[in-house]
Every structure is written in structure tokens, then in C-alpha cells.
Enzyme design. Structure first.
Site, PDB file in Angstrom:
ATOM      1  N   THR A  29       0.910  -1.380   0.040  1.00 26.78           N
ATOM      2  CA  THR A  29      -0.133  -0.004  -0.107  1.00 26.78           C
ATOM      3  C   THR A  29       1.199   1.062  -0.130  1.00 26.78           C
ATOM      4  OG1 THR A  29      -0.173  -0.129   2.292  1.00 26.78           O
ATOM      5  CG2 THR A  29      -2.055  -1.296   1.045  1.00 26.78           C
ATOM      6  N   TYR A  30       0.305   2.408  -0.160  1.00 25.26           N
ATOM      7  CA  TYR A  30       0.914   3.724  -0.018  1.00 25.26           C
ATOM      8  C   TYR A  30       2.010   3.617   1.144  1.00 25.26           C
ATOM      9  CZ  TYR A  30       1.723   8.636  -1.597  1.00 25.26           C
ATOM     10  OH  TYR A  30       2.326   9.721  -1.663  1.00 25.26           O
ATOM     11  N   MET A  31       3.272   4.440   0.641  1.00 32.17           N
ATOM     12  CA  MET A  31       4.269   4.266   1.722  1.00 32.17           C
ATOM     13  C   MET A  31       4.509   5.595   2.397  1.00 32.17           C
ATOM     14  SD  MET A  31       5.105   4.600  -1.644  1.00 32.17           S
ATOM     15  CE  MET A  31       5.878   5.899  -2.307  1.00 32.17           C
TER      16      MET A  31
END
Length: 691
Positions: A130-132
Site C-alpha cells: 500500500t501507499y508508503m
């Protein structure tokens, strides 16, 4: 300095009386002296920065006292005075947010914050995580379900808690638009599966994220911690108390998958490893089989690493998850810090910059400034405050507080003349015996030390400070040593070509040799840096002449007629051919590398300094078009095939396991055709010798 005693003990009344066959009952264990005549023994944390104890109720043991006590304790009987047992429980860490991911990647993978984010960016773009860029520790219901399913399948119900675990966010000004960093999807792909589809750096990052996510949804690690206290009276009549502690883990829980790393000096890192103690009870006898006195010295606080600096920025509320890597990159690029191993060492320039900022822009560099601005921006976003008036007050100032704090415009435009450049660039080091002030300064050509405070620079004595010395190691004695060295350096002998003297000198970038002096010749004197294995005191005329013979021409490439030379630069030895260069492994290669060896080195792909060539993932055979060996390698952007000259990335449908020589040759042909169509010159690769 301070000393303590460490003893090795066994149950039993006399030295060495324990029965080796008694098993756990006779297990030897170590214990440290903690009290002497009822007063606690001093530890490192008990000392202040001046090297003196911060409190009066401790005993500082010196070397002589420790040695004497070891002799007095020889053969004395010990008795267990107390045994305390308490439950041990360790909870798993929360799922990754940007800052904790960067910290753990630094500790466990040994990569910088920017490299960690680059790997995470690659995984995100490929759909593996997922978005980091997030500061939320929340996991979605889908993620929790996927994690619990994998835990049950791989580790069993014993380490699966009854319900999901949720974590409170401790980040200041957290913006929880995204969930925590975790494997993507409603089924977590195993690291072994992902490793076949991404470069090694991304595979390592994915495994770290996968383990942390699973561990966050597993049971606590539990057990028991036992502390024993043993007492005795020395031959000299002194009462001593030794302490031993041990932890027995009865349920590993999340440790089956993952354990959080810690920075050096972190108190959490000092938790006892699993260590069993014999089942001794108060009143039982014990004897010492060995006793050792050990000396220690107090240590300064650890330098920041990239991981610990990210942690501190997060604690202070400075920056956002997306800015930590760029902050660290900026302070290195501008020369404010340099790396010594993993430590970030401040430069002299940094001290000058901080002097300016703290003296003339104190509000803008206050730790709370960024956090306060975040609060203001949140109010603007929520409609509680208007943007333009807020920016107006910041830039032009405001009369609301009596005009005590001017705006940024006035500070920059009308107050820069107030800055005393000489003062902000000066760091006092001390006084000589003749009461001459010695200071460090940052000049146009780098930092230097100066003795004397005359406005006329010619009346002062100066010397350059080497670039690799940390500011805290520049003592008055070290500065005087630099100042005592002759400006022209030590004469080694005469240059047979010019007849000028050859000097050995210390410079900003390290020791070097020089032919003649500046005022003896029209051109700039010829110089050469000393090898790392050489010292300024022991370098000889023969060494100097050999160094000054560089750069050396190795030969001419028969394929294109370009000359190949070897040179010694600021960052180490290297080989140069036209505009192309390659690092050499050792300085000695400058005089030993041959033309054939140089051609092989030139044919290798360029690498970052200090990076070694990775072993190929797969060897495919000989390219029939070129006669060169074709291998599969792992690169920054994924696996690729190469013949040592031309590189061709694997396509989406290709895999390292399935690719064969025919497919590799096809990819290389397409790549060569593209390069030739762009008018680019292809270097010859090294042909496989026929046997």
C-alpha cells in the site's frame, strides 16, 4: 573511568563443588557487583558530562580498588540473599508508518532513508504494498483478515490472538488519510513469491513489511524474569552484593516472525536475552569459579544515524513522512553533515550556519516552528483561519504583539547587515601558553585553525583543517599540532626533472607531496595525494616520485584507439578512458594494472562508489552474435541480460527462472539495433576463449 566486577558462579558451598551431573541445578551463571558496603556501585548513567558522578549516593570503584577487591573475594562463600520473579511480557510493534519503516530499513537492511523509500516506491508502483507515505498505524479490516489468515496457516492458532489488534497513533499532527504500510490485497503474497518478481532491494523491503504486518497481529511474547542477589563478606571485611538476572520465554508469540531493532544506546535494546538461572532460593549457598575486574569509560551520546534522526524528527513534529528522506539528503548534499560509517557527523560549516540562524532567525529554527505551522495550516484547511492574512503576518510582520517580532521580509532585507560574518564563522578552541587565542574558522576554501586575533590576516598563523576530522575531535592540542607544521612542509629531496625540492605536506583533503613552492614557478606546483597506507612522517623521496608520476598511461584500446590512464582522485583510485571512468579496488593497482586488465574493467557496467559487482543470477551461455558470455543480473530497475557490453531488461512476460539463451540473444539483438539506430557506439565485450 569507573570499574566493576563480574563473577562466574555455581550453586554450592565451596569453589568448584557443584556436581556437573546435577544438570540445571549446577548451571553456572554470571553476576555483576552492584553494591559495596550497602552503597550502589556507579554505572555509566550516573556520570555527568564533566566526568563526575551526578549523585552522592554511589560508590566509584577505581582500578586499584577493583583489583584489591578481587583478591579479597578469593574463596569466600556466597549466599543467595533474595530471589525475585516477575512476569515478562513484550508486545509487538505497530505496523509500519513512513518514519518507522525508514528506521527499521536502516537498522536491519543497512540502507539510507532515500534508498528505503526508493525500494518502497518500486513495490507500490508494482502493486505489492500500500501507499508508503503515511503516518497512520491503522490497518483496514481487509488487511487484518489477510494477516490473521496467513498467521493461522503458517504459524498456527497458538500465536493468533482472540481478536484483531489496534494501535493508537503517537505521531504529532498525524494525517491519517492512508492506512499503515502493508502488503497489498486481500491475500498477502509470501516474500519468496515476491522475490522472483522484483530486485533484491525491493524483495528485502517487502519481506520487512510483510513480517512487521504479520507480527503486529500476533500474540505477545511472554515468560518470566528472575533476579538473584548474592552476598558475601570479603577477607578485608567489606560487604558485597552481586546481581544476576535471566529471562525464560514460555511463549514466543510475535517473535516467531519478527523482532523490532533498536539504535545503539537505546534503553529498549538492553532487554535481557533469554537466559536461564539455576533454581536457587534465599539462603542457598553459591561459590565463585572466576572473578574479573573490568574497566569502563563514560561515553558521549551516540551520533545520529539516518534511522535515529528520522525518529527524532518525528518526535519533534518536524517535517512530514514524505520529507524525511529529502531532509537527510539535503543536509548531506550541502555539506552540513558527512557520513562516518552510519553516523552523521556535523561539519564546521554546519556550526556557522546554525550560529547565523539561531542568532538572527531564532523563531524559524525553533523545534516547535514546524509543528505550530502544521496546526495553523490545519486551522486554515478547516476554515477557522484565512490563508492570505496568515501569510501576510508571516511575511510582513504584525503589530498584534507590539511589533516585537518582524516579518520575514524585514529580517532578510534590512537585518542581514547586522550579521558579523567573522563572529558566526569562529569557534574558540582555547589559549596558548602565551595567551594567544586559537580558533577554528570556516573560510572560502574550507575550515582552518588560526592563532592570533589581529585584524591584519598576515599577522596571524593559520593551518588547514583536514576534511575528515569531526569538530569534536579538534582539540587545542590538535590545532597547535596543525599550526606547528611548516607551511612549506617537510623536504624529502630533489626532483631529478626540475631540480626543485619535493615537500610532504598536510592539506585540507589529507597529506600530499608537492614539487617546489608557489613562488618558485609560474604554474601551479604539481601535487599528488598520499596513499591510505602511507603516513606524512614516513613517506620517502622514492614514494613521492612514484606518486608524482601519476597519472600513468596504461595503453590504448585496440578497438577504438582511445588512451586508458590510471589516476588517484579525491575519492580514490580510478581508471579513465575518454569521458568514461571506473573505480579501482586498491591504490596499488595504479602501478600494477595491465592493459588487458584495464580493458576488462572498462567493459563492466558502471557502479556506485564502494559497490561491488554482484554475482549473476543465472549463466545462459555464449552469444553466437558476439562470442561473449551472456548472464542474467539483478539491477536497480529489475533483472536484465547482458553480454558485458549491452544490457537488455527482461520484459513483463519474462522471468529469471524461465529465460534461456535464445530469448536472451533476441533481447540483446533488439537492444543493439535500438542503440545503433540512435547513433550510439557499442563497446566490444570480452569474448569467451575457446578451449
Amino acid at each position: 573511568g569507573y570499574w566493576d566486577l563480574t563473577g562466574t558462579f555455581v550453586p554450592g558451598g565451596t569453589k568448584g563443588s557443584a556436581d556437573p551431573a546435577a544438570g540445571e541445578q549446577a548451571r553456572p551463571f554470571t553476576a555483576q557487583l552492584v553494591e559495596l558496603d550497602g552503597v550502589r556501585l556507579a554505572r555509566g548513567a550516573d556520570f555527568g558530562q564533566d566526568g563526575r558522578p551526578k549523585r552522592d549516593d554511589v560508590t566509584v570503584l577505581d582500578g586499584a580498588g577493583a583489583a584489591s577487591l578481587v583478591d579479597d573475594l578469593d574463596g569466600v562463600p556466597y549466599e543467595v540473599r533474595s530471589r525475585e520473579s516477575k512476569p515478562y511480557r513484550r508486545r509487538p510493534a505497530a505496523p509500519f508508518i513512513t518514519s518507522t519503516y525508514q528506521q527499521e530499513a536502516g537498522r536491519k537492511l543497512g540502507v539510507s532513508a532515500s534508498m528505503a523509500m526508493r525500494a518502497a516506491q518500486g513495490l507500490y508502483e508494482k502493486g505489492f504494498i500500500t501507499y508508503m507515505r503515511t503516518d497512520s498505524t491503522t490497518l483496514s479490516d481487509t488487511a487484518i483478515s489477510a494477516a490473521r489468515t496467513m498467521i493461522r496457516e503458517r504459524y498456527g492458532d497458538a500465536v493468533l490472538p482472540d481478536g484483531p489488534r489496534h494501535y493508537a497513533n503517537k505521531v504529532k499532527n498525524a494525517q491519517e488519510a492512508h492506512e499503515a504500510i502493508r502488503p497489498a490485497g486481500d491475500r498477502f503474497r509470501h516474500p519468496d513469491e515476491v522475490a522472483t518478481q522484483v530486485p533484491k532491494s525491493e524483495a528485502a523491503a517487502y519481506e520487512l513489511i510483510w513480517k512487521r504486518t504479520l507480527a503486529s497481529q500476533m500474540t505477545d511474547c511472554t515468560g518470566d524474569t528472575v533476579q538473584l542477589r548474592l552476598g558475601a563478606t570479603s577477607a578485608g571485611g567489606r560487604d558485597v552484593t552481586f546481581s544476576a538476572s535471566g529471562t525464560v520465554i514460555t511463549h514466543r508469540g510475535f517473535r516467531e516472525v519478527y523482532e523490532e531493532g533498536h539504535d545503539a544506546g537505546d534503553a529498549a535494546a538492553s532487554d535481557d536475552d533469554e537466559r536461564r538461572l539455576p533454581p536457587l532460593e534465599p539462603g542457598d549457598a553459591a561459590s565463585a569459579t572466576a572473578m574479573e575486574a573490568e574497566g569502563h569509560e563514560t561515553q558521549p551520546p551516540s551520533r545520529y544515524t539516518e534511522a535515529s534522526l528520522v525518529k527524532r524528527l518525528e518526535e519533534l513534529g518536524v517535517g512530514r513522512p514524505s520529507t524525511y528522506a529529502s531532509i537527510i539528503g539535503t543536509i548531506q548534499d550541502r555539506g552540513y553533515v558527512w557520513k562516518k560509517g552510519s553516523a552523521l557527523v556535523p561539519s564546521f560549516t554546519a556550526f556557522s550556519v546554525v550560529n547565523v540562524l539561531e542568532g538572527h532567525f531564532p523563531n524559524l529554527v525553533d523545534y516547535a516552528f514546524t509543528a505550530k505551522m502544521e496546526d495553523d495550516l490545519d486551522r486554515i484547511a478547516g476554515g477557522a483561519e484565512e490563508a492570505v492574512p496568515w501569510l501576510g503576518r508571516f511575511y510582513f510582520g504584525s503589530d498584534d504583539d507590539g511589533g516585537a517580532e518582524p516579518g520575514l521580509k524585514e529580517k532578510v532585507s534590512s537585518r542581514l547587515a547586522d550579521i558579523d560574518a567573522r563572529a558566526v564563522n569562529t569557534i574558540p578552541l582555547g589559549m596558548t601558553e602565551d595567551a594567544e587565542p586559537v580558533v577554528a574558522r570556516v573560510g572560502k576554501f574550507g575550515p582552518y585553525v588560526q592563532m592570533g586575533d589581529s585584524e591584519d590576516a598576515s599577522e596571524n598563523t593559520t593551518a588547514s583543517i583536514p576534511d575528515d576530522i569531526p569538530p569534536d575531535e579538534l582539540t587545542l592540542d590538535k590545532a597547535l599540532e596543525y599550526l606547528s607544521q611548516p607551511k612549506e612542509g617537510r623536504v624529502l629531496g630533489t626532483d631529478p626533472e626540475t631540480g626543485m625540492d619535493i615537500y610532504a605536506k598536510a592539506g585540507r583533503f589529507g597529506p600530499f607531496v608537492q614539487v617546489g613552492l608557489h613562488d618558485e614557478q609560474d604554474d601551479k606546483p604539481k601535487t599528488a595525494s598520499l596513499f591510505q597506507t602511507m603516513s606524512l612522517e614516513r613517506v620517502t623521496l622514492e614514494d613521492a616520485l612514484q606518486l608524482l608520476s601519476l597519472p600513468r598511461t596504461v595503453g590504448v584500446d585496440p578497438a577504438d584507439g582511445e588512451e586508458i590512464t590510471v589516476q588517484n582522485g579525491r575519492y580514490g583510485p580510478y581508471l579513465k578512458k575518454g569521458t568514461d571512468s571506473r573505480s579501482l579496488e586498491t591504490e596499488e593497482q595504479l602501478f600494477s594494472v595491465t592493459l588487458d586488465e584495464a580493458l576488462v574493467i572498462c567493459a563492466q557496467p558502471t557502479r556506485r562508489r564502494g559497490q561491488t559487482a554482484a554475482a549473476p543470477l543465472k549463466e545462459l551461455g555464449v552469444d553466437p552474435d558476439t562470442g561473449c558470455a551472456v548472464v542474467v543480473k539483478d539491477g536497480r530497475f529489475g533483472p536484465y541480460v547482458t553480454d558485458g557490453s549491452v544490457n537488455a531488461s527482461l520484459r513483463k512476460d519474462d522471468s529469471v527462472e524461465a529465460i534461456d539463451l535464445d530469448r536472451a540473444v533476441e533481447l540483446l539483438r533488439e537492444r543493439r539495433a535500438k542503440l545503433e539506430g540512435q547513433g550510439k557506439k557499442i563497446k566490444p565485450c570480452k569474448k569467451v576463449e575457446s578451449k
